[in-house]
Design an enzyme around this catalytic site. Structure first.
Site, short mmCIF file in Angstrom:
data_model
loop_
_atom_site.label_atom_id
_atom_site.label_comp_id
_atom_site.label_asym_id
_atom_site.label_seq_id
_atom_site.Cartn_x
_atom_site.Cartn_y
_atom_site.Cartn_z
N ASP A 183 -2.67 2.51 -15.16
CA ASP A 183 -3.28 1.57 -16.10
C ASP A 183 -4.79 1.70 -16.19
OD1 ASP A 183 -0.86 0.60 -16.91
OD2 ASP A 183 -0.86 -1.12 -15.57
N THR A 202 2.22 2.91 -9.56
CA THR A 202 3.67 3.11 -9.69
C THR A 202 4.20 4.22 -8.79
OG1 THR A 202 3.65 2.32 -11.95
CG2 THR A 202 5.46 3.76 -11.37
N ASP A 245 -1.83 -2.40 -7.50
CA ASP A 245 -1.52 -2.07 -8.88
C ASP A 245 -2.89 -1.89 -9.52
OD1 ASP A 245 -1.19 -2.61 -11.75
OD2 ASP A 245 0.86 -3.12 -11.22
N1 ASP Z 1 0.67 -1.05 -13.34
C1 ASP Z 1 0.72 0.27 -12.75
C2 ASP Z 1 -0.66 0.60 -12.20
O1 ASP Z 1 -1.53 0.92 -12.95
C3 ASP Z 1 1.17 1.28 -13.77
C4 ASP Z 1 1.28 2.70 -13.25
O2 ASP Z 1 0.89 3.08 -12.19
O3 ASP Z 1 1.86 3.50 -14.04
O4 ASP Z 1 -0.87 0.52 -11.02
#
Ligand code: ASP
Length: 362
Positions: free
Chosen positions: A93, A15, A60
């Site tokens: 994540d 993110t 991601d």
């Molecule tokens: N889905 C994202 C990831 O893990 C969530 C984040 O970075 O907060 O890459």
């Protein structure tokens, strides 16, 4: 070392570096250049000298597999002589899994801080800038004083031991904690680190002969690339079962099949599970997998905090106790040992040993 430390930022995705698209947030390929320019524009002695690199494919972290841990560890290891420390920008994540894996893989005697954010850097109101700037300031300090040469997570004003972390919140800024280990630093107006003596990892003597650590103990840096992508159609050989009321022995039996060699069992409370079920009993299926297939089965607790206490109850399961390891650390350790140590008896023994500060045992 000059006054300012030299830090390599390795952007992996997540993110922190994402932008909005019609399909939701996606990694922004321009992000590494933007932050490098932003950081270099800051004129402040507390900010180290930085260089930013990025993985070929920004991910991601939900898409990461153990072979991505190899890529990240490799990028750190290749640059170990040119930098005093490392910051890895990573999705939240699976950040705690990567932090745990890197803790076992890397022996470079330099700090590696993993951070990210819940809101992208490019959104007006975000936690990304604070996490990045404070991680930079901390990295500038911990190359020297206090010296913390290990894999860490910095997030929302807490500096945590990487292999003790878990993601505890999906939507608030305080996304990480290390429920079974003190915070290595808490950041408010001041930077409050634990005393240096409390920061040092206490290694168990038996840990010395594990792959990678043996080299580190002989004064050499090392990286253990313990995983490669399994051939198409095949799977990694570790798994996880979380017990739940109503779990059937048949369900577990399906999972406890080749190519599986090791399993983390998220058991109830202090390591308990059902013993009253019949024909077949879950307890018997587990016992048979251990006795007949030589499966390495390790229990951790489903609770956020606390430890497995083997034999405390009659419902205690007949497996290797993972004590107070997080699921993330237990899984990464199992991967690491199964892929580096061919002798399964040794794997079972080493699961009980504190290798990188992941386990409380004297
Ligand atoms: N889905 C994202 C990831 O893990 C969530 C984040 O970075 O907060 O890459």
């Amino acid at each position: 070392m000059s006054d300012k430390a030299k830090i390599l930022i390795i952007h992996t995705g997540g993110t922190i570096g994402m932008k909005k698209s019609s399909e939701g947030y996606v990694p922004d390929p321009d992000f590494p250049r933007k932050i490098e320019a932003d950081i270099q524009a800051i004129k402040d002695d507390q900010i180290p000298e930085v260089k930013v690199i990025a993985l070929k494919e920004l991910l991601d972290s939900s898409n990461m597999t153990p072979s991505d841990w190899n890529t990240i560890a490799g990028a750190v290891y290749e640059n170990k002589d040119g930098f005093d420390g490392f910051i890895i920008l990573h999705g939240t994540d699976t950040m705690a899994f990567t932090a745990s894996a890197l803790a076992f893989m890397l022996n470079i005697n330099k700090p590696v801080i993993i951070t990210g954010s819940q809101i992208p850097y490019q959104i007006l109101r975000n936690d990304a800038r604070e996490n990045l700037i404070t991680a930079l300031m901390i990295s500038n300090m911990i190359c020297r004083d206090p010296f913390i040469p290990e894999v860490l997570i910095y997030f929302d004003n807490k500096l945590l031991r990487g292999c003790r972390c878990t993601k505890v919140d999906a939507t608030h800024f305080a996304a990480f904690d290390s429920p079974n280990y003190p915070h290595l630093a808490e950041i408010g107006v001041d930077f409050n680190f634990l005393k240096q003596t409390e920061l040092n990892i206490k290694f168990n003597r038996e840990a010395i002969n594990t792959p990678g650590l043996a080299a580190a103990n002989a004064g050499q840096a090392s990286v253990v690339n313990f995983l490669t992508e399994p051939p198409r159609g095949e799977e990694y050989n570790v798994g996880v079962i979380r017990l739940f009321p109503g779990i059937s022995a048949r369900y577990a039996k399906e999972i406890l099949k080749p190519p599986l060699k090791g399993l983390i069992l998220q058991a109830y409370g202090v390591g308990n599970g059902p013993t009253r079920d019949k024909n077949p009993k879950l307890y018997d299926v587990i016992k048979r997998a251990i006795d007949e297939q030589n499966m390495v089965i390790v229990s951790v607790t489903q609770c956020l905090k606390g430890t497995v206490i083997p034999g405390d109850y009659a419902t205690s399961l007949p497996v290797i106790p993972g004590y107070d390891m997080t699921l993330e650390a237990a899984l990464a350790k199992l991967y690491y040992l199964l892929y580096t140590e061919p002798d399964l008896e040794k794997v079972k023994k080493m699961m009980l040993v504190n290798l990188k500060g992941e386990l409380t045992r004297n």
